[in-house]
Design a protein around this motif. Structure first.
Motif, PDB file in Angstrom:
ATOM      1  N   GLU A 269      22.574  -4.150 -44.609  1.00 48.50           N
ATOM      2  CA  GLU A 269      21.313  -3.655 -45.162  1.00 48.50           C
ATOM      3  C   GLU A 269      20.225  -4.726 -45.107  1.00 48.50           C
ATOM      4  N   GLU A 270      20.586  -5.974 -45.422  1.00 51.17           N
ATOM      5  CA  GLU A 270      19.610  -7.059 -45.378  1.00 51.17           C
ATOM      6  C   GLU A 270      19.149  -7.312 -43.950  1.00 51.17           C
ATOM      7  N   LEU A 271      20.091  -7.268 -43.003  1.00 48.21           N
ATOM      8  CA  LEU A 271      19.719  -7.454 -41.605  1.00 48.21           C
ATOM      9  C   LEU A 271      18.735  -6.381 -41.167  1.00 48.21           C
ATOM     10  N   LEU A 272      18.987  -5.128 -41.527  1.00 47.58           N
ATOM     11  CA  LEU A 272      18.093  -4.039 -41.132  1.00 47.58           C
ATOM     12  C   LEU A 272      16.710  -4.214 -41.741  1.00 47.58           C
ATOM     13  N   ARG A 273      16.651  -4.671 -42.982  1.00 43.18           N
ATOM     14  CA  ARG A 273      15.363  -4.838 -43.663  1.00 43.18           C
ATOM     15  C   ARG A 273      14.530  -5.972 -43.082  1.00 43.18           C
ATOM     16  N   THR A 274      15.193  -6.972 -42.505  1.00 40.02           N
ATOM     17  CA  THR A 274      14.497  -8.203 -42.140  1.00 40.02           C
ATOM     18  C   THR A 274      14.435  -8.447 -40.634  1.00 40.02           C
ATOM     19  N   SER A 275      14.723  -7.453 -39.821  1.00 44.38           N
ATOM     20  CA  SER A 275      14.715  -7.636 -38.364  1.00 44.38           C
ATOM     21  C   SER A 275      13.615  -6.810 -37.714  1.00 44.38           C
ATOM     22  N   ASP A 276      12.952  -7.412 -36.731  1.00 42.86           N
ATOM     23  CA  ASP A 276      11.982  -6.683 -35.919  1.00 42.86           C
ATOM     24  C   ASP A 276      12.678  -5.886 -34.821  1.00 42.86           C
ATOM     25  N   ILE A 277      13.787  -6.436 -34.351  1.00 43.13           N
ATOM     26  CA  ILE A 277      14.592  -5.786 -33.312  1.00 43.13           C
ATOM     27  C   ILE A 277      16.037  -5.812 -33.770  1.00 43.13           C
ATOM     28  N   VAL A 278      16.695  -4.664 -33.781  1.00 36.89           N
ATOM     29  CA  VAL A 278      18.108  -4.554 -34.148  1.00 36.89           C
ATOM     30  C   VAL A 278      18.876  -4.095 -32.924  1.00 36.89           C
ATOM     31  N   THR A 279      19.918  -4.827 -32.560  1.00 34.80           N
ATOM     32  CA  THR A 279      20.716  -4.457 -31.397  1.00 34.80           C
ATOM     33  C   THR A 279      22.176  -4.282 -31.814  1.00 34.80           C
TER      34      THR A 279
ATOM     35  N   PRO B  48      36.659   5.170 -36.376  1.00 30.21           N
ATOM     36  CA  PRO B  48      36.296   6.173 -37.387  1.00 30.21           C
ATOM     37  C   PRO B  48      35.354   5.615 -38.451  1.00 30.21           C
ATOM     38  N   GLU B  49      35.500   4.328 -38.771  1.00 29.52           N
ATOM     39  CA  GLU B  49      34.669   3.727 -39.822  1.00 29.52           C
ATOM     40  C   GLU B  49      33.245   3.472 -39.340  1.00 29.52           C
ATOM     41  N   THR B  50      33.043   3.289 -38.029  1.00 26.73           N
ATOM     42  CA  THR B  50      31.699   2.964 -37.540  1.00 26.73           C
ATOM     43  C   THR B  50      30.942   4.176 -37.019  1.00 26.73           C
ATOM     44  N   ARG B  51      31.536   5.360 -37.097  1.00 28.48           N
ATOM     45  CA  ARG B  51      30.776   6.554 -36.697  1.00 28.48           C
ATOM     46  C   ARG B  51      29.550   6.686 -37.602  1.00 28.48           C
ATOM     47  N   HIS B  52      28.384   6.865 -36.998  1.00 25.04           N
ATOM     48  CA  HIS B  52      27.107   6.948 -37.719  1.00 25.04           C
ATOM     49  C   HIS B  52      26.921   5.741 -38.640  1.00 25.04           C
ATOM     50  N   LEU B  53      27.297   4.585 -38.127  1.00 25.04           N
ATOM     51  CA  LEU B  53      27.084   3.336 -38.859  1.00 25.04           C
ATOM     52  C   LEU B  53      25.621   3.203 -39.272  1.00 25.04           C
ATOM     53  N   LEU B  54      24.740   3.645 -38.398  1.00 22.59           N
ATOM     54  CA  LEU B  54      23.318   3.674 -38.704  1.00 22.59           C
ATOM     55  C   LEU B  54      22.873   5.127 -38.832  1.00 22.59           C
ATOM     56  N   GLY B  55      22.765   5.577 -40.083  1.00 18.35           N
ATOM     57  CA  GLY B  55      22.321   6.932 -40.378  1.00 18.35           C
ATOM     58  C   GLY B  55      20.937   6.917 -41.003  1.00 18.35           C
ATOM     59  N   ALA B  56      20.576   8.002 -41.643  1.00 19.55           N
ATOM     60  CA  ALA B  56      19.224   8.133 -42.199  1.00 19.55           C
ATOM     61  C   ALA B  56      18.916   7.028 -43.197  1.00 19.55           C
ATOM     62  N   ARG B  57      19.868   6.716 -44.085  1.00 21.75           N
ATOM     63  CA  ARG B  57      19.626   5.688 -45.097  1.00 21.75           C
ATOM     64  C   ARG B  57      19.422   4.321 -44.463  1.00 21.75           C
ATOM     65  N   GLU B  58      20.254   3.995 -43.465  1.00 18.09           N
ATOM     66  CA  GLU B  58      20.163   2.685 -42.831  1.00 18.09           C
ATOM     67  C   GLU B  58      18.882   2.568 -41.991  1.00 18.09           C
ATOM     68  N   LEU B  59      18.560   3.614 -41.244  1.00 20.70           N
ATOM     69  CA  LEU B  59      17.363   3.563 -40.409  1.00 20.70           C
ATOM     70  C   LEU B  59      16.093   3.446 -41.243  1.00 20.70           C
TER      71      LEU B  59
ATOM     72  N   GLU C 237      13.123   9.716 -37.199  1.00 21.60           N
ATOM     73  CA  GLU C 237      12.331   8.488 -37.309  1.00 21.60           C
ATOM     74  C   GLU C 237      11.439   8.294 -36.083  1.00 21.60           C
ATOM     75  N   LEU C 238      11.972   8.632 -34.918  1.00 15.20           N
ATOM     76  CA  LEU C 238      11.196   8.481 -33.690  1.00 15.20           C
ATOM     77  C   LEU C 238      10.024   9.456 -33.659  1.00 15.20           C
ATOM     78  N   ARG C 239      10.259  10.673 -34.091  1.00 13.24           N
ATOM     79  CA  ARG C 239       9.177  11.664 -34.125  1.00 13.24           C
ATOM     80  C   ARG C 239       8.084  11.249 -35.104  1.00 13.24           C
ATOM     81  N   ALA C 240       8.478  10.588 -36.155  1.00 13.34           N
ATOM     82  CA  ALA C 240       7.489  10.109 -37.127  1.00 13.34           C
ATOM     83  C   ALA C 240       6.712   8.910 -36.580  1.00 13.34           C
ATOM     84  N   GLY C 241       7.188   8.347 -35.482  1.00 18.90           N
ATOM     85  CA  GLY C 241       6.511   7.218 -34.869  1.00 18.90           C
ATOM     86  C   GLY C 241       6.739   5.901 -35.575  1.00 18.90           C
ATOM     87  N   ARG C 242       7.714   5.883 -36.493  1.00 19.27           N
ATOM     88  CA  ARG C 242       7.928   4.680 -37.286  1.00 19.27           C
ATOM     89  C   ARG C 242       8.727   3.626 -36.537  1.00 19.27           C
TER      90      ARG C 242
END
Length: 335
Positions: A204-214, A221-232, A258-263
């Motif tokens: 969560e901290e990495l997502l909040r503080t990165s300009d580019i996430v790779t 099974p544990e990483t399916r949708h690792l990045l969902g609505a809450r994380e994005l 998120e992409l449609r919102a242009g964010r």
């Protein structure tokens, strides 16, 4: 000179001359006895079974049939599998490990082009190349000479999700650049992150503080949708998401919103499903750069995989250990 062990190709036949071009095939045949015209795509084929019965080394690749109990029973002399590709999850079974068969993978060699692709995309994204290219194309004019605020790679914050082979190779490739790189991986501790030369953050901290996430985590099974609505939603406005791992790690519905919102913007080499249906909005959204799963070894790069296998065959013939042996105890959480 000791007799060379009998080997057999097991992969999609059309790939053999690409992975093992003449110079690589010559090197391989210095260490194993192998017929390049005989390629196992079905272990029940009578012609294949005759050779399989005396095969000591399988040279596998994309399209290898499953090595189940029946296939292994037909190969009583088999002692090693040298895989000229990345993951072995798709064709190995518990019987392979139970019978003590050594397995090697060219995953490390395949990691390099993925890391190179990702490095290129990070640097291009930092310059906002894709959006500015479209702006130039649409207007046929550009404010040449003006300083464009908000772009550039000096101090750009890059967050790497997953210290896989690719993630680690990417960290190496990023070192010469003036970027601020961080890592999130639940299997890495502070000491190991320090050895890698990057700060370790919670996801969560990495997502909040990165300009580019790779993304470079394995698909489990544990990483399916690792990045969902809450994380994005944690990612800053204007940030970029790159995925070269597996499409299922992203919740595509949440990403599209998120992409449609242009964010956010996205660079996607993998999708879920793959290929995408023709009507997917990912084809047309202006803030998406889509490539057809080509970050991994392609074209002349696949010969590097064959070279890795030839090197492993030499080590095997000399009685040494395999440099790229697969540890089946961590296979489930490996990319």
């Amino acid at each position: 000179m000791p007799e060379r062990p009998q080997a057999l190709f097991a992969m999609t036949a059309r790939n053999v001359p690409h992975i093992f071009p003449p110079e690589v095939l010559v090197r391989l045949r210095e260490h194993v006895e192998i017929d390049p015209t005989l390629v196992a795509q079905d272990f029940t084929d009578p012609r294949i079974r005759e050779t399989l019965a005396r095969t000591e080394v399988l040279i596998t690749g994309w399209g290898c049939p499953r090595l189940d109990a029946a296939a292994l029973d037909a190969a009583p002399e088999l002692r090693a599998v040298l895989h000229a590709a990345g993951s072995v999850k798709g064709f190995t079974t518990p019987e392979v490990w139970q019978r003590g068969i050594a397995v090697s993978s060219a995953a490390a060699a395949n990691a390099l082009p993925v890391a190179e692709y990702t490095l290129a995309m990070i640097l291009l994204a930092g310059k906002d190349v894709f959006a500015l290219r479209d702006r130039l194309r649409g207007r046929r004019a550009f404010p040449y000479g003006d300083i464009l605020p908000g772009i550039g790679n000096y101090g750009r914050r890059v967050g790497i999700v997953g210290a896989s082979r690719i993630g680690r190779r990417l960290i190496e490739l990023l070192r010469p650049h003036d970027l601020k790189v961080s890592l999130a991986d639940p299997y890495v501790d502070e000491a190991e992150a320090a050895r890698l030369g990057v700060p370790l953050l919670e996801l969560e901290e990495l997502l909040r503080t990165s300009d580019i996430v790779t993304v470079h985590a394995p698909q489990t099974p544990e990483t399916r949708h690792l990045l969902g609505a809450r994380e994005l939603a944690l990612m800053p406005d204007g940030s970029v998401l790159i995925n070269t791992a597996r499409g299922a790690l992203l919740d595509h519905d949440a990403l599209i919103a998120e992409l449609r919102a242009g964010r956010l913007s996205a660079i996607l080499d993998v999708t879920d499903p793959e290929p995408l249906p023709a009507g997917s909005p990912l084809f047309d959204l202006p803030n998406v750069f889509l490539t057809p799963h080509l970050a991994g070894s392609q074209g002349n790069e696949v010969a590097r995989l064959g070279q890795t296998v030839a090197d492993e065959a030499e080590r095997l013939a000399r009685g040494g250990g395999l440099a790229y042996a697969v540890d089946h105890t961590v296979l489930e959480r490996a990319a």
